[in-house]
Design a protein around this motif. Structure first.
Motif, short mmCIF file in Angstrom:
data_model
loop_
_atom_site.label_atom_id
_atom_site.label_comp_id
_atom_site.label_asym_id
_atom_site.label_seq_id
_atom_site.Cartn_x
_atom_site.Cartn_y
_atom_site.Cartn_z
N LEU A 140 0.67 -1.06 -0.20
CA LEU A 140 -0.01 0.07 0.14
C LEU A 140 0.81 1.41 -0.11
N LEU A 141 2.05 1.17 0.72
CA LEU A 141 2.93 2.31 0.71
C LEU A 141 3.44 2.56 -0.69
N LEU A 142 3.88 1.56 -1.22
CA LEU A 142 4.65 1.70 -2.57
C LEU A 142 3.52 1.89 -3.54
N ALA A 143 2.14 1.63 -3.65
CA ALA A 143 1.14 2.01 -4.49
C ALA A 143 0.85 3.68 -4.40
N ARG A 144 0.85 3.97 -3.08
CA ARG A 144 0.52 5.20 -2.89
C ARG A 144 1.80 6.26 -3.36
N ALA A 145 2.99 5.81 -3.18
CA ALA A 145 4.29 6.49 -3.68
C ALA A 145 4.05 6.75 -5.32
N LEU A 146 3.63 5.54 -5.90
CA LEU A 146 3.67 5.50 -7.32
C LEU A 146 2.40 6.47 -7.71
N SER A 147 1.30 6.30 -7.25
CA SER A 147 0.22 7.16 -7.77
C SER A 147 0.55 8.56 -7.70
N ARG A 148 1.12 9.07 -6.57
CA ARG A 148 1.52 10.49 -6.34
C ARG A 148 2.40 10.98 -7.43
N GLN A 149 3.35 9.97 -8.19
CA GLN A 149 3.98 10.75 -9.14
C GLN A 149 3.59 10.62 -10.62
N LEU A 150 2.17 10.16 -10.79
CA LEU A 150 1.62 10.15 -11.92
C LEU A 150 1.24 11.22 -12.22
N PRO A 151 1.08 11.68 -13.40
CA PRO A 151 0.27 12.87 -14.11
C PRO A 151 -1.32 13.17 -13.39
N CYS A 152 -1.90 11.90 -13.27
CA CYS A 152 -3.22 12.01 -12.56
C CYS A 152 -3.26 10.82 -11.71
N SER A 153 -3.47 11.12 -10.49
CA SER A 153 -3.29 10.08 -9.42
C SER A 153 -4.42 8.87 -9.85
N LEU A 154 -3.93 7.64 -9.49
CA LEU A 154 -4.91 6.65 -9.54
C LEU A 154 -5.79 6.33 -8.30
N GLU A 155 -6.87 5.77 -8.66
CA GLU A 155 -7.75 5.32 -7.43
C GLU A 155 -6.97 4.15 -6.74
N ILE A 156 -6.61 4.00 -5.56
CA ILE A 156 -6.05 2.84 -4.80
C ILE A 156 -7.38 2.23 -4.23
N ARG A 157 -7.61 0.89 -4.47
CA ARG A 157 -8.51 0.23 -3.57
C ARG A 157 -7.94 -0.98 -2.75
N SER A 158 -7.38 -0.42 -1.65
CA SER A 158 -6.55 -1.61 -0.81
C SER A 158 -7.64 -2.54 -0.14
N HIS A 159 -8.93 -2.14 -0.06
CA HIS A 159 -10.06 -3.09 0.65
C HIS A 159 -10.65 -3.95 -0.30
N ALA A 160 -10.47 -3.85 -1.60
CA ALA A 160 -11.24 -4.66 -2.45
C ALA A 160 -11.27 -6.23 -2.52
N VAL A 161 -9.91 -6.67 -1.88
CA VAL A 161 -9.84 -8.11 -1.68
C VAL A 161 -9.24 -8.44 -0.26
N GLN A 162 -9.77 -9.47 0.30
CA GLN A 162 -9.30 -9.73 1.75
C GLN A 162 -8.36 -10.90 1.48
N ARG A 163 -7.47 -11.02 2.40
CA ARG A 163 -6.57 -12.40 2.18
C ARG A 163 -6.40 -13.09 3.72
N GLN A 164 -6.58 -14.49 3.66
CA GLN A 164 -6.47 -15.39 4.52
C GLN A 164 -5.15 -15.44 4.74
N HIS A 165 -4.77 -15.98 6.13
CA HIS A 165 -3.26 -16.08 6.38
C HIS A 165 -2.87 -17.51 5.98
N THR A 166 -1.69 -17.81 5.39
CA THR A 166 -1.38 -18.85 5.06
C THR A 166 0.01 -19.30 6.09
N ASP A 167 -0.02 -20.67 6.09
CA ASP A 167 0.84 -20.90 7.32
C ASP A 167 2.54 -20.83 6.97
N MET A 168 2.62 -20.90 5.52
CA MET A 168 4.07 -20.78 5.15
C MET A 168 4.44 -19.78 4.12
N PRO A 169 5.20 -18.73 4.24
CA PRO A 169 5.30 -17.78 3.40
C PRO A 169 5.67 -18.13 2.04
#
Length: 254
Positions: free
Chosen positions: A156-185
């Motif tokens: 999310l931090l990287l996405a915001r940094a990217l969007s701020r440097q574009l001519p027109c900022s992009l909408e960021i939907r950080s809650h559009a998908v939920q992720r369940q925890h996985t046991d192993m990386p």
């Protein structure tokens, strides 16, 4: 206390400075810093010489971003079994010096690198069509447990940094998908194990399902290894009604 850093002064405990916006951004970028690769001082965190040496665009598969000899558009694996992703762009290889820099940002909380890494993607020519044609940017979500362990949402931090440097900022939907925890990386597993572990991990909440219907979505992640995570996430979004799903990543494992 959680620390935040500004890109021009690495490892500076400056929470209030990191929250400054225009018109102060230009002044902050002019402050002297040290290149995170060659250690030149003064320079930007990623100096022009290092970017010219280590961030040259190369020909890659249009669907999975693996290196290919030009002008071949798709690799054999994507021809045999097309992925859920309509397109995928990677700026660099996950190798020296990017492996170390992404590790510093992600695991050692050098959050100031976000702006330079975001600029790397914003100025990457092959990424421009995806950034210009998408309806929204979706950072690959982490599970609640991973967020607690790391202390911040790195994509999310990287996405915001990217969007701020574009001519027109992009909408960021950080809650559009939920992720369940996985046991192993994911990075310690084989492709087969990754695919098996990711079954049912991503879910589109009912409150966000309507908003993604018929949308052209762009997934964003720091590193792509086998593509299993991005393709599983893309499949969930397509099943929920998205028109297309592409991906943009900083680094791709060679």
């Amino acid at each position: 206390m959680r620390r935040e850093y500004i890109d021009s002064m690495p490892n500076l405990h400056a929470t209030w400075l990191s929250r400054l916006r225009q018109p102060w951004d230009a002044a902050l970028q002019a402050l002297p810093s040290q290149c995170a690769i060659c250690r030149r001082w003064p320079a930007e965190r990623l100096c022009a010489d290092c970017l010219a040496r280590w961030a040259q665009a190369s020909h890659r598969c249009l669907r999975c971003a693996l290196h290919l000899p030009a002008p071949t558009p798709l690799c054999g694996a994507c021809l045999r079994q097309p992925p859920s992703l309509a397109a995928c762009v990677a700026a660099v290889d996950y190798a020296y010096p990017w492996q170390q820099l992404i590790g510093d940002f992600k695991f050692r909380a050098d959050i100031g690198l976000a702006r330079s890494l975001g600029r790397l993607l914003a100025e990457h020519a092959p990424a421009q069509p995806l950034l210009q044609s998408c309806d929204a940017l979706i950072p690959v979500p982490a599970s609640a447990r991973r967020l607690r362990e790391r202390g911040f949402d790195h994509t999310l931090l990287l996405a915001r940094a990217l969007s701020r440097q574009l001519p027109c900022s992009l909408e960021i939907r950080s809650h559009a998908v939920q992720r369940q925890h996985t046991d192993m990386p994911q990075h310690v597993l084989s492709r087969h194990q990754r695919l098996r572990q990711l079954r049912g991990v991503f879910q589109v909440p009912p409150a966000h399902a309507e908003a993604i219907k018929s949308q052209h979505l762009l997934l964003f992640d720091d590193v792509m290894t086998t593509g299993a995570t991005l393709n599983a996430l893309a499949g969930s979004l397509l099943q929920a009604g998205a028109a297309s799903v592409s991906a943009l990543v900083i680094a791709r494992t060679p």
